[in-house]
Design an enzyme around this catalytic site. Sequence first.
Site, PDB file in Angstrom:
ATOM      1  N   HIS A 179       1.595  -3.780  -5.284  1.00  0.00           N
ATOM      2  CA  HIS A 179       1.546  -2.342  -4.993  1.00  0.00           C
ATOM      3  C   HIS A 179       0.115  -1.920  -4.738  1.00  0.00           C
ATOM      4  CE1 HIS A 179       1.269  -2.968  -9.350  1.00  0.00           C
ATOM      5  NE2 HIS A 179       0.449  -1.928  -9.385  1.00  0.00           N
ATOM      6  N   HIS A 197      -2.314   1.492  -4.960  1.00  0.00           N
ATOM      7  CA  HIS A 197      -2.461   2.841  -5.493  1.00  0.00           C
ATOM      8  C   HIS A 197      -3.163   3.696  -4.434  1.00  0.00           C
ATOM      9  CE1 HIS A 197      -1.932   1.650  -9.857  1.00  0.00           C
ATOM     10  NE2 HIS A 197      -2.309   0.475  -9.362  1.00  0.00           N
TER      11      HIS A 197
HETATM   12  P1  AMP Z   1      -0.952  -1.659 -12.107  1.00  0.00           P
HETATM   13  O1  AMP Z   1      -1.487  -1.452 -13.505  1.00  0.00           O
HETATM   14  O2  AMP Z   1      -1.987  -1.763 -11.061  1.00  0.00           O
HETATM   15  O3  AMP Z   1       0.030  -2.794 -12.120  1.00  0.00           O
HETATM   16  O4  AMP Z   1      -0.173  -0.330 -11.723  1.00  0.00           O
HETATM   17  C1  AMP Z   1       1.091  -0.034 -12.187  1.00  0.00           C
HETATM   18  C2  AMP Z   1       1.243   1.439 -12.026  1.00  0.00           C
HETATM   19  O5  AMP Z   1       2.620   1.747 -12.140  1.00  0.00           O
HETATM   20  C3  AMP Z   1       0.517   2.272 -13.091  1.00  0.00           C
HETATM   21  O6  AMP Z   1      -0.361   3.171 -12.457  1.00  0.00           O
HETATM   22  C4  AMP Z   1       1.640   2.984 -13.837  1.00  0.00           C
HETATM   23  O7  AMP Z   1       1.273   4.289 -14.197  1.00  0.00           O
HETATM   24  C5  AMP Z   1       2.747   2.979 -12.815  1.00  0.00           C
HETATM   25  N1  AMP Z   1       4.105   3.007 -13.318  1.00  0.00           N
HETATM   26  C6  AMP Z   1       4.616   2.301 -14.344  1.00  0.00           C
HETATM   27  N2  AMP Z   1       5.936   2.550 -14.476  1.00  0.00           N
HETATM   28  C7  AMP Z   1       6.263   3.422 -13.484  1.00  0.00           C
HETATM   29  C8  AMP Z   1       7.466   4.065 -13.069  1.00  0.00           C
HETATM   30  N3  AMP Z   1       8.626   3.863 -13.708  1.00  0.00           N
HETATM   31  N4  AMP Z   1       7.434   4.902 -12.008  1.00  0.00           N
HETATM   32  C9  AMP Z   1       6.266   5.120 -11.361  1.00  0.00           C
HETATM   33  N5  AMP Z   1       5.090   4.553 -11.701  1.00  0.00           N
HETATM   34  C10 AMP Z   1       5.091   3.716 -12.743  1.00  0.00           C
END
Ligand code: AMP
Length: 144
Positions: free
Chosen positions: A107, A109
């Site tokens: 993903h 951001h």
């Molecule tokens: P990373 O730490 O780069 O893997 O980013 C994961 C992101 O997913 C974080 O910014 C979390 O806040 C976000 N996240 C986790 N669970 C969910 C969810 N159910 N819906 C939307 N975002 C989420």
Amino acid sequence: MTLHDTYDSTNIFAKILRGEMPAVKVYEDDTALAFMDVFPQAEGHTLVIPKDVEARNLLEMPPEKLGPYMLAVQKVTKAVEAALKPDGLVVTQFNGAPAGQTVYHLHFHVIPRNEGVPLGRHGAGGMADMGELEKLAVKIRAAV
Ligand code: AMP
């Protein structure tokens, strides 16, 4: 979780892609889905994930799928900019737990930044109000 490991199809983003978990979606095409981050580091924090791949990170993304996915990342970034008019935008991506990754489905951001507003800590903020996320999503959807 190490940088190199098997893809776990029970990860939260895989569940969102399968419709098993809710998400405040802002954009979807054949290659990507974008939705609001529920623990936003800034207002308008949006995530863009690839569809139909078992790629835990950028290193594992099939090269032939990377181009179309990155076009979607750019499209969503432009929509966030047009909708929210931030002073700047962070577009970032983490590979492996030591780099800050917490969800093991690739993903990007997209995080709006504004002068004088500090960036929230990654993975340490509170959960957003769903009504507020939906209001932001309405604006971003309209700008895609
Ligand atoms: P990373 O730490 O780069 O893997 O980013 C994961 C992101 O997913 C974080 O910014 C979390 O806040 C976000 N996240 C986790 N669970 C969910 C969810 N159910 N819906 C939307 N975002 C989420």
